[in-house]
Design an enzyme around this catalytic site. Structure first.
Site, PDB file in Angstrom:
ATOM      1  N   CYS A  21      55.802  24.748 -24.926  1.00 30.48           N
ATOM      2  CA  CYS A  21      55.174  25.204 -23.695  1.00 30.48           C
ATOM      3  C   CYS A  21      55.228  26.734 -23.642  1.00 30.48           C
ATOM      4  O   CYS A  21      56.213  27.350 -24.023  1.00 30.48           O
ATOM      5  CB  CYS A  21      55.841  24.686 -22.419  1.00 30.48           C
ATOM      6  N   ARG A  64      52.707  27.524 -28.923  1.00 24.93           N
ATOM      7  CA  ARG A  64      53.912  26.915 -28.363  1.00 24.93           C
ATOM      8  C   ARG A  64      53.650  25.521 -27.799  1.00 24.93           C
ATOM      9  O   ARG A  64      54.571  24.826 -27.362  1.00 24.93           O
ATOM     10  CB  ARG A  64      54.471  27.792 -27.239  1.00 24.93           C
ATOM     11  N   TRP A  68      53.386  21.535 -24.053  1.00 28.87           N
ATOM     12  CA  TRP A  68      53.781  20.582 -25.088  1.00 28.87           C
ATOM     13  C   TRP A  68      54.509  19.484 -24.325  1.00 28.87           C
ATOM     14  O   TRP A  68      55.566  19.718 -23.750  1.00 28.87           O
ATOM     15  CB  TRP A  68      54.707  21.246 -26.110  1.00 28.87           C
ATOM     16  N   ASN A 110      58.660  25.924 -18.522  1.00 28.00           N
ATOM     17  CA  ASN A 110      58.914  25.549 -19.916  1.00 28.00           C
ATOM     18  C   ASN A 110      60.361  25.114 -20.004  1.00 28.00           C
ATOM     19  O   ASN A 110      61.259  25.893 -19.669  1.00 28.00           O
ATOM     20  CB  ASN A 110      58.650  26.769 -20.825  1.00 28.00           C
ATOM     21  N   GLY A 111      60.597  23.877 -20.429  1.00 23.45           N
ATOM     22  CA  GLY A 111      61.981  23.385 -20.528  1.00 23.45           C
ATOM     23  C   GLY A 111      62.056  21.946 -20.071  1.00 23.45           C
ATOM     24  O   GLY A 111      61.023  21.280 -19.930  1.00 23.45           O
ATOM     25  N   GLU A 166      60.954  21.036 -48.652  1.00 22.62           N
ATOM     26  CA  GLU A 166      60.076  21.933 -47.891  1.00 22.62           C
ATOM     27  C   GLU A 166      58.591  21.626 -48.184  1.00 22.62           C
ATOM     28  O   GLU A 166      57.769  21.556 -47.277  1.00 22.62           O
ATOM     29  CB  GLU A 166      60.431  23.387 -48.220  1.00 22.62           C
ATOM     30  N   LYS A 170      55.952  20.325 -45.349  1.00 19.67           N
ATOM     31  CA  LYS A 170      54.744  21.079 -45.019  1.00 19.67           C
ATOM     32  C   LYS A 170      53.503  20.201 -45.146  1.00 19.67           C
ATOM     33  O   LYS A 170      52.616  20.249 -44.315  1.00 19.67           O
ATOM     34  CB  LYS A 170      54.670  22.300 -45.928  1.00 19.67           C
ATOM     35  N   GLU A 198      53.452  17.736 -42.145  1.00 19.96           N
ATOM     36  CA  GLU A 198      53.205  18.247 -40.800  1.00 19.96           C
ATOM     37  C   GLU A 198      51.798  18.782 -40.597  1.00 19.96           C
ATOM     38  O   GLU A 198      51.291  18.757 -39.495  1.00 19.96           O
ATOM     39  CB  GLU A 198      54.250  19.289 -40.380  1.00 19.96           C
ATOM     40  N   HIS A 234      67.106   6.190 -58.318  1.00 14.48           N
ATOM     41  CA  HIS A 234      67.960   5.373 -57.449  1.00 14.48           C
ATOM     42  C   HIS A 234      67.163   4.764 -56.297  1.00 14.48           C
ATOM     43  O   HIS A 234      67.744   4.404 -55.273  1.00 14.48           O
ATOM     44  CB  HIS A 234      69.124   6.222 -56.928  1.00 14.48           C
ATOM     45  N   LYS A 274      55.441  25.307 -31.968  1.00 15.87           N
ATOM     46  CA  LYS A 274      56.384  26.238 -32.582  1.00 15.87           C
ATOM     47  C   LYS A 274      57.483  26.491 -31.563  1.00 15.87           C
ATOM     48  O   LYS A 274      57.239  26.429 -30.377  1.00 15.87           O
ATOM     49  CB  LYS A 274      55.646  27.552 -32.900  1.00 15.87           C
TER      50      LYS A 274
END
Ligand code: F6R
Length: 615
Positions: free
Chosen positions: A2, A27, A74, A100-101, A488, A492, A495, A511, A610
């Site tokens: 947010c 955000r 968000w 935001n929160g 990584e 990537k 996402e 395994h 983000k």
């Protein structure tokens, strides 16, 4: 998570707010909204979807209001719908808030407000805040400012918020606990800009106040900012001068922020590496780390805490520090660490790694470690972020503003700092021979150029990516310091292209994951490390024997692994311990091209945001 923006001054608020929302959209982009206030009017517009969707529903007229707040969401509480979009009104529609929160005790407060006759139009926790302010204002014979304070005193959880009250259009009140909030001060306090970070503000003013937790600021035109705690006690504040080049916050010639940020790496790496190296001799220094250097070398252990991509750089840090300096390192997901009653001792050093410096879990884990008496050290990219301010020591990555939701240049900058740290620790405690340390530093100086050379492979990688648009699952394998890179690369791809991918240490494949290998499951194998080369080749044989397709990332002069591979990406040769920085480039580019060709929004992947400022 947010983004909030606000303005009070003489200019028209609308263009500032809408542009601010666009800059904060990274955000969160589930819904957006704006409230505009003047003596004679109070208008609220909102829409599910992106800021562009909001703009499309706002009627074309001249907005004359000089005060306003705005939000890009968000979703946490309640679906990303119109009714849950901010700003939220109070029952009387006189007070409006953006937030935001997360308010953890919102159900309890909501029940109480319902029993007082309040009705709720949304599923959000935010609507509770605004009604609580109204109930304090109406019931308590107090002014607006005190009503806000009284409401804040009852909230558990995290917030950065901005509040407007129809009857006091000369006042914008903002408050912060846990979520970031910056206030930009216009010339002679004639106007104020507020936002979740400095990006929407710097175009207008570079003088900023970062609110601390439990602080409230009252912003009125032509008056100095009043900062108080939530009980009304005045607090001192510092005004910081921030310089942000406009090029950093625009896409420039690139189609996406992600691509721009990948291509910025020769510069961002130079900035990060050279700001920690003396010009003449190859001496590594970290300004402001003072005592920490001694402590690092004598530490019982270093505990690295981080999330997501930053956690991957933490894993690389573990390999580097243990290998080069022989100091024990443990790496933990911050979210697990903070809730599993971890053992943290006074002579532990807790290293928090974070691009944003605001990730809720990492921040909480760092605070917990501090309470246990450990020394805290943060590697952050955002100046003035909560972690940077609260850690005992901080080393900045100089990656510049990272706007693409998927972290790229911040990751390589983190790895560069960790490489410098490991070399300097190794040299100091005499594990690393001075000659070897010097040769590693020399190679590190070359890394930005090697990265530039690797970027020349962009079109080859784009061509290769075309063949994988229908692939539904991927395996990434690496060994040693390149194992975290396999994680990584897989993250990537997942996402931004929504293709399932898993990263594994190459030897672990047999395994379990080997059972999945057939013609439909491609495997990306990182085969650059000299130390493990033969073993990686064997792992590749195992994949080939099961008709798996191999994409290999290999050194320029590679023959064996390249010959066995269906697709080959060559990168310049560099010492094993420094490879992650160079190898990250093709992995990030590969994900980027697959995602773009699949039509995905790489800068704003679905469901993500983000800076994850909620748990
Ligand atoms: C992935 C990504 C995230 C972040 C994670 C931590 O591309 O960007 O996984 O790495 O949310 O964020 P910071 O580094 O800001 O703490």
């Amino acid at each position: 998570m947010c983004g909030i923006v606000g303005y009070i001054g003489q200019r028209k608020a609308y263009p500032i707010l809408i542009e601010g929302l666009k800059r904060l959209e990274y955000r969160g982009y589930d819904s957006a909204g704006i409230a505009l206030l003047s003596k004679d009017s109070f208008e609220v517009y909102k829409e599910a979807g992106k800021v562009a969707d909001l703009e499309a529903v706002i009627p074309e007229k001249e907005y004359l209001q000089n005060v306003g707040i705005a939000h890009t969401r968000w979703a946490t509480h309640g679906q990303p719908t119109f009714k849950n979009a901010h700003p939220h009104y109070s029952e009387s529609k006189d007070i409006v808030v953006v937030h935001n929160g997360i308010i953890e005790n919102f159900m309890l407060l909501k029940r109480r407000l319902i029993s007082q006759g309040y009705q709720f139009r949304s599923d959000t926790d935010t609507e509770v805040i605004v009604n609580l302010i109204e109930s304090e204002y109406k019931g308590g014979d107090v002014n607006f400012e005190i009503a806000v304070n009284k409401a804040l005193q009852q909230l558990h959880g995290a917030y950065a918020m901005a509040v407007l009250f129809k009857e006091e259009p000369e006042k914008l009140i903002v408050a912060r606990k846990g979520s970031p909030l910056a206030i930009g001060i216009g010339k002679e306090y004639a106007e104020f800009f507020i936002a979740s970070d400095a990006i929407p503000i710097v175009e207008y003013t570079q003088d900023l106040i970062y609110l601390n937790d439990n602080e409230v600021a009252i912003l009125e035109r032509n008056k100095r900012v009043k900062v108080k705690d939530i009980y009304g006690k005045p607090k001192r504040y510092k005004v910081k001068h921030i310089e942000l080049d406009n090029n950093m916050i625009t896409k420039g010639e690139y189609e996406h922020f992600m691509l721009k940020e990948i291509f910025e790496q020769p510069n961002t790496l130079s900035n990060t590496i050279f700001s920690h190296l003396s010009e003449k001799e190859d001496t590594i220094y970290f300004e402001g780390l003072g005592d920490l250097k001694e402590q690092l070398n004598n530490a019982n252990r270093i505990l690295i805490i981080a999330c997501g991509t930053s956690w991957h750089s933490g894993l690389i840090g573990e390999y580097l520090i243990e290998e080069l300096a022989r100091v024990p390192v443990e790496v933990e997901y911050a979210s697990e660490f903070r809730y599993r009653n971890p053992i943290v001792k006074k002579n532990d050093i807790v290293l928090a790694i974070s691009q944003s410096g605001e990730t809720a879990d990492t921040l909480a884990a760092m605070r917990y470690s501090k309470e246990q008496g450990a020394t805290t050290f943060a590697i952050c990219n955002v100046y003035g972020s909560s972690m940077a301010r609260e850690a005992d020591f901080v080393a900045y990555t100089y990656a510049g503003v990272e706007i693409g939701v998927a972290s790229t240049k911040a990751f390589t900058a983190q790895v560069a700092i960790l490489s410098l740290l490991a070399i300097s620790m190794g040299e100091k405690n005499k594990i690393l021979d001075t000659k070897i340390a010097q040769s590693l530093i020399k190679e590190l100086r070359e890394v930005p150029k090697l990265v530039a050379k690797t970027l020349e492979k962009d079109s080859t990688i784009a061509k290769l990516a075309k063949d994988f648009l229908k692939t539904t699952s991927f395996l990434y394998l690496g060994r040693g310091v390149n194992f975290p890179l396999a994680l990584e690369g897989a993250l990537k791809l997942k996402e931004i292209s929504y293709i399932h991918a898993e990263g594994y240490p190459a030897a672990e494949m047999k395994h379990g994951p080997i059972a999945m290998i057939d013609e439909t499951l491609p495997t990306l194998i990182i085969g650059t490390n000299e130390a493990y080369y033969e073993k990686v080749v064997s792992n590749a044989q195992e994949v080939k024997a099961r008709k798996g397709t191999i994409i290999s990332v290999v050194n320029e002069d590679d023959k064996q692994l390249a010959n066995m591979s269906d697709y080959v990406i060559r990168v310049p040769k560099v010492a094993d311990v420094l490879q992650p920085i160079v190898v990250a480039i093709p992995l990030h580019l590969f994900s980027y091209h697959v995602a773009v060709m699949k039509g995905c929004n790489v800068d704003q992947p679905r469901n993500l945001a983000k800076s994850v400022t909620v748990e």
